[in-house]
Design an enzyme around this catalytic site. Structure first.
Site, short mmCIF file in Angstrom:
data_model
loop_
_atom_site.label_atom_id
_atom_site.label_comp_id
_atom_site.label_asym_id
_atom_site.label_seq_id
_atom_site.Cartn_x
_atom_site.Cartn_y
_atom_site.Cartn_z
CD GLU A 25 3.07 45.43 -20.05
OE1 GLU A 25 3.79 45.16 -21.02
OE2 GLU A 25 1.90 44.98 -19.91
CD GLU A 26 -1.28 43.65 -20.12
OE1 GLU A 26 -1.25 44.04 -21.31
OE2 GLU A 26 -0.88 42.53 -19.78
CG ASP A 74 0.54 39.24 -20.15
OD1 ASP A 74 1.55 39.71 -19.60
OD2 ASP A 74 -0.11 39.83 -21.03
CG ASP A 78 5.51 40.83 -20.03
OD1 ASP A 78 4.54 40.05 -20.02
OD2 ASP A 78 5.39 42.07 -20.01
CG HIS A 129 -4.04 40.25 -23.24
ND1 HIS A 129 -3.88 41.50 -23.78
CD2 HIS A 129 -2.99 40.06 -22.41
CE1 HIS A 129 -2.78 42.05 -23.30
NE2 HIS A 129 -2.21 41.19 -22.47
CG HIS A 135 3.04 43.80 -16.44
ND1 HIS A 135 1.72 43.43 -16.38
CD2 HIS A 135 3.55 43.18 -17.54
CE1 HIS A 135 1.44 42.64 -17.40
NE2 HIS A 135 2.53 42.46 -18.12
#
Length: 362
Positions: free
Chosen positions: A210-211, A178, A233, A318, A62
């Site tokens: 994706e998130e 990420d 990922d 994140h 992603h």
């Protein structure tokens, strides 16, 4: 299969701003580095295809990262923000962000909150609510914000410099690792495939959003209809005093046994373990039930697609500064190349036949 790792590609990807729904700049970088047939689906996810007549394999990575959207602007020029993706307010206070306007201008500010000397001992023990965060752009009025061209709906991105750290410079820090680390792996894989003659069809799907719900994975799987798919990922490392699990940086690629969205076909997991052992690729088994990847939507597409996730362990996911290990990235790329070379229709059927049975032969 020989491959080249250009770490500058990862640095370029990581430092690019592309929150969920605004992935266009990553698409431009991909098209610059991959010289293969290219298409996009209706949502904006990309498909790069190495054509072939054998088994069809899809690798999904992603493109998007977490961030914010401008939700309101007050009379004094402070900007309220709404999160796009999962973040923890505790990690965000006084960190740099960039606001990108609809006409492409960028403005730097910080995420503001209560000041240290102005809060009570009781307040220090609490996390500021996400809805109470705001961006301080160094202005004094709504009119100044209007002159800057900032409006409700504009993109707010985390700001960070990607760099290596540590005694031997084996660790990398930066935002959006990420999942830009996996996008770079997709680039390096497709570049390697361009130089090799393989009979099978391999497609790199670089997915959007994706998130916020694995959205691009569903449409790319529907369009490509692969027999086998691998989401690539990151996964939460538990090797710090604050987080404890058996996944560690520097111990190799993580093969997903289970996560919140998938339970990996046992035959496929055994196949991947055997392949790692054959090529002496360091690996670890991942059991993580507090998150999922694009594989969660891919394997439920059509009438069911054989799918799992290959993961790079990561610390502080994140946030403005995540950490990965360069050795884990290389191990993941080695496995991706080995899969593309080794997997055949015969082995595909063997995997299905040996589902949930240990001791499958190579």
């Amino acid at each position: 299969m020989n491959f080249d790792i250009e770490w500058e590609v990862l640095k370029e990807l990581t430092e690019t701003y592309a929150i969920s729904g605004f992935e266009e700049d990553i698409v431009d970088i991909l098209k610059k580095h991959i010289n293969l047939p290219f298409s996009q689906d209706g949502l904006g996810s990309c498909l790069f295809r190495k054509e072939g007549n054998g088994i069809s394999i899809m690798v999904a990575t992603h493109m998007d990262e977490v961030g914010f959207i401008v939700s309101s602007i007050n009379e004094r020029g402070y900007v309220s923000i709404q999160p796009v993706g999962n973040m923890w307010a505790h990690t965000l206070l006084q960190q740099l962000v960039t606001i990108t306007t609809s006409d492409g201008r960028t403005w730097t500010g910080i995420i503001g909150g209560p000041q240290t000397h102005a809060i009570s001992p009781e307040a220090r023990k609490k996390v500021v609510a996400m809805e109470d965060l705001f961006v301080d752009l160094g202005v004094e009025s709504r009119e100044a914000i209007q002159e800057m061209g900032i409006e409700v709906g504009d993109v707010v991105s985390l700001v960070s410099t990607c760099q290596t750290i540590g005694l031997n410079q084996e660790y990398m820090i930066g935002k959006a690792l990420d999942n830009r680390v996996s996008v770079s792996l997709g680039i390096w894989l497709m570049q390697a495939l361009e130089r090799h003659q393989l009979s099978k069809r391999v497609t790199l799907a670089t997915t959007i959003q994706e998130e916020v719900g694995l959205r691009g994975a569903r449409t790319t799987a529907f369009q490509e209809k692969p027999l086998v798919a691998f989401a690539v990922d990151t996964t939460l490392a538990g090797d710090t005093p604050a987080n404890q699990n058996h996944t560690k940086l520097g111990k190799g690629v993580s093969l997903t046994a289970i996560d919140n969205m998938t339970v990996t076909n046992r035959g496929l997991l055994i196949y991947l373990e055997n392949l790692c052992k054959k090529h002496q690729i360091p690996y670890q088994i991942g059991c993580f039930t507090k998150g999922g990847t694009d594989a969660g939507n891919i394997y439920k597409s059509e009438t069911g697609i054989l799918a799992t996730t290959l993961s790079i362990p990561i610390r502080y996911m994140h946030t403005h500064q995540s950490i990965v290990h360069l050795g884990d990235i290389e191990a993941t790329l080695r496995l991706m190349c080995a899969i593309c070379e080794d997997l055949t229709m015969e082995k595909y059927y063997q995997i299905l036949e040996y589902n949930y049975q240990y001791g499958m032969e190579e």
